[in-house]
Design a protein around this motif. Structure first.
Motif, PDB file in Angstrom:
ATOM      1  N   THR A 183      36.546 107.146 -31.143  1.00 36.07           N
ATOM      2  CA  THR A 183      36.145 105.891 -31.781  1.00 36.07           C
ATOM      3  C   THR A 183      37.331 104.941 -31.717  1.00 36.07           C
ATOM      4  N   TYR A 184      37.102 103.739 -31.168  1.00 40.99           N
ATOM      5  CA  TYR A 184      38.183 102.792 -30.948  1.00 40.99           C
ATOM      6  C   TYR A 184      37.948 101.507 -31.758  1.00 40.99           C
ATOM      7  N   ALA A 185      38.877 101.212 -32.669  1.00 39.88           N
ATOM      8  CA  ALA A 185      38.880  99.909 -33.335  1.00 39.88           C
ATOM      9  C   ALA A 185      39.607  98.928 -32.420  1.00 39.88           C
ATOM     10  N   LEU A 186      38.967  97.793 -32.157  1.00 40.64           N
ATOM     11  CA  LEU A 186      39.474  96.858 -31.153  1.00 40.64           C
ATOM     12  C   LEU A 186      39.757  95.489 -31.771  1.00 40.64           C
ATOM     13  N   THR A 187      40.929  94.932 -31.466  1.00 41.80           N
ATOM     14  CA  THR A 187      41.272  93.581 -31.914  1.00 41.80           C
ATOM     15  C   THR A 187      41.937  92.829 -30.773  1.00 41.80           C
ATOM     16  N   GLY A 188      42.104  91.530 -31.000  1.00 42.57           N
ATOM     17  CA  GLY A 188      42.915  90.724 -30.108  1.00 42.57           C
ATOM     18  C   GLY A 188      44.391  90.969 -30.359  1.00 42.57           C
ATOM     19  N   PRO A 189      45.261  90.261 -29.619  1.00 39.17           N
ATOM     20  CA  PRO A 189      46.698  90.545 -29.679  1.00 39.17           C
ATOM     21  C   PRO A 189      47.427  89.891 -30.841  1.00 39.17           C
ATOM     22  N   GLU A 190      46.751  88.964 -31.561  1.00 38.89           N
ATOM     23  CA  GLU A 190      47.435  88.228 -32.623  1.00 38.89           C
ATOM     24  C   GLU A 190      46.417  87.639 -33.583  1.00 38.89           C
ATOM     25  N   PRO A 191      46.834  87.394 -34.821  1.00 41.61           N
ATOM     26  CA  PRO A 191      45.925  86.724 -35.756  1.00 41.61           C
ATOM     27  C   PRO A 191      45.766  85.256 -35.367  1.00 41.61           C
ATOM     28  N   VAL A 192      44.575  84.716 -35.564  1.00 42.26           N
ATOM     29  CA  VAL A 192      44.337  83.302 -35.277  1.00 42.26           C
ATOM     30  C   VAL A 192      43.371  82.756 -36.321  1.00 42.26           C
ATOM     31  N   THR A 193      43.685  81.596 -36.874  1.00 40.65           N
ATOM     32  CA  THR A 193      42.853  80.985 -37.904  1.00 40.65           C
ATOM     33  C   THR A 193      41.768  80.124 -37.269  1.00 40.65           C
ATOM     34  N   ALA A 194      40.783  79.756 -38.078  1.00 45.61           N
ATOM     35  CA  ALA A 194      39.751  78.836 -37.588  1.00 45.61           C
ATOM     36  C   ALA A 194      40.371  77.515 -37.167  1.00 45.61           C
ATOM     37  N   ARG A 195      41.338  77.036 -37.938  1.00 45.03           N
ATOM     38  CA  ARG A 195      42.007  75.782 -37.595  1.00 45.03           C
ATOM     39  C   ARG A 195      42.713  75.906 -36.235  1.00 45.03           C
ATOM     40  N   GLN A 196      43.393  77.026 -36.012  1.00 44.22           N
ATOM     41  CA  GLN A 196      44.076  77.246 -34.739  1.00 44.22           C
ATOM     42  C   GLN A 196      43.085  77.400 -33.582  1.00 44.22           C
ATOM     43  N   GLN A 197      41.932  77.993 -33.853  1.00 38.95           N
ATOM     44  CA  GLN A 197      40.915  78.106 -32.809  1.00 38.95           C
ATOM     45  C   GLN A 197      40.459  76.725 -32.354  1.00 38.95           C
ATOM     46  N   VAL A 198      40.210  75.846 -33.301  1.00 47.06           N
ATOM     47  CA  VAL A 198      39.777  74.495 -32.948  1.00 47.06           C
ATOM     48  C   VAL A 198      40.885  73.774 -32.190  1.00 47.06           C
ATOM     49  N   GLU A 199      42.128  73.981 -32.594  1.00 44.63           N
ATOM     50  CA  GLU A 199      43.253  73.371 -31.877  1.00 44.63           C
ATOM     51  C   GLU A 199      43.332  73.889 -30.440  1.00 44.63           C
ATOM     52  N   ALA A 200      43.069  75.173 -30.257  1.00 47.50           N
ATOM     53  CA  ALA A 200      43.098  75.750 -28.908  1.00 47.50           C
ATOM     54  C   ALA A 200      41.982  75.176 -28.044  1.00 47.50           C
ATOM     55  N   ILE A 201      40.807  74.994 -28.635  1.00 47.25           N
ATOM     56  CA  ILE A 201      39.697  74.400 -27.901  1.00 47.25           C
ATOM     57  C   ILE A 201      40.019  72.953 -27.546  1.00 47.25           C
ATOM     58  N   ALA A 202      40.615  72.226 -28.487  1.00 38.46           N
ATOM     59  CA  ALA A 202      41.008  70.841 -28.219  1.00 38.46           C
ATOM     60  C   ALA A 202      41.994  70.765 -27.058  1.00 38.46           C
ATOM     61  N   ALA A 203      42.952  71.679 -27.032  1.00 43.90           N
ATOM     62  CA  ALA A 203      43.919  71.700 -25.931  1.00 43.90           C
ATOM     63  C   ALA A 203      43.225  72.007 -24.610  1.00 43.90           C
TER      64      ALA A 203
END
Length: 277
Positions: A183-203
């Protein structure tokens, strides 16, 4: 023969591409409408309806390994159909909330499917991913229309995972030894906030995207109108309302299993920028 269910979805489509690129075959993708499916050359498109397990028999014929997206039909009957068809190994997509929020209805449902699979006599591998990067597509319409993105818990940082990383782990589990009974728990490499997600999309799209944090009550009213009260509460709990250390934990499972680093949210945003323009 490997059968990929949810073959046109975020994980299934990426999994089929990876398996095909690695020369794995034969491959079969399950879809409701084969005429509308776009699969890599040589991948067999087969039709089936989870709500009608009998319809899955042709798709399961000759299949050795199955990638299964649960809770789309009567899972006990689907797993039994796989067993009767001679499937040996099932890779199941569950959720990290089975560990982090077991009291939530969706988490209990995922756990029930895990237990069904474990008691079926089939070999199994269970994947428990955290929040998907592709959940950001819920903002796509607002961003395309140059409107403000509204979200609760704007600064709660979760280790959001790229769906292609779930697919990469599934590909390894389906094709390499040593992953059955795991059984594998899977995550991304770093924490990211909703605000940062929108900033990444904007970029990624090359323009500013306005963002406003809203209350849980406001978010609940919007979500409940679409998904119902229980589902709205579950989503809000795991996106910031009831976070815990286990939910916030960054795991290196993706790199340990695949040998490649987990993809960042910024990479997902760059790859999917066209959906927000």
């Amino acid at each position: 023969m490997i059968l990929v269910t949810g073959a046109t979805g975020n994980i299934g489509s990426a999994l089929l591409r990876e398996l095909h690129a690695c020369g794995v075959g034969p491959l079969r993708g399950l879809t409701r409408d084969a005429s509308r499916a776009t699969f890599p050359a040589g991948v067999e498109a087969v039709e089936g309806e989870f709500a009608e397990p009998e319809s899955l028999k042709p798709a399961l014929d000759g299949v050795r390994s199955l990638f299964l997206v649960p809770r789309l039909g009567p899972d006990a009957e689907i797993i039994e159909a796989a067993r009767l068809a001679g499937v040996e190994h099932v890779v199941l997509v569950s959720s990290v909330t089975v560990q982090t929020h077991p009291y939530l209805g969706p988490a209990a449902e995922n756990l029930a499917v895990e237990l069904l699979l474990k008691s079926s006599g089939l070999a199994w591998t269970i994947l428990r991913p955290t929040q998907f990067a592709s959940n950001a597509l819920m903002w796509a319409a607002a961003i395309r229309d140059h409107e403000t993105v509204h979200a609760p818990y704007a600064d709660t940082a979760l280790p959001t995972i790229h769906p292609a990383d779930i697919a990469s782990v599934a590909r390894v589990a389906l094709t390499e030894p040593g992953h059955r009974g795991r059984t594998y728990a899977l995550t991304g490499p770093e924490p990211v906030t909703a605000r940062q997600q929108v900033e990444a999309i904007a970029a990624a799209i090359g323009r500013a995207v306005p963002f406003v944090e809203i209350s849980r009550q406001e978010a609940h009213a919007q979500m409940a109108a679409v998904f119902g009260d229980e589902a709205a509460d579950a989503v809000l709990d795991v996106t910031g309302g009831d976070v815990n250390d286990e939910l916030l934990m960054v795991r290196d499972t993706v790199s340990q299993v695949t040998g490649s680093p987990a993809r960042t949210f910024r990479q997902w945003a760059a790859e999917n920028a066209g959906l927000f323009r």
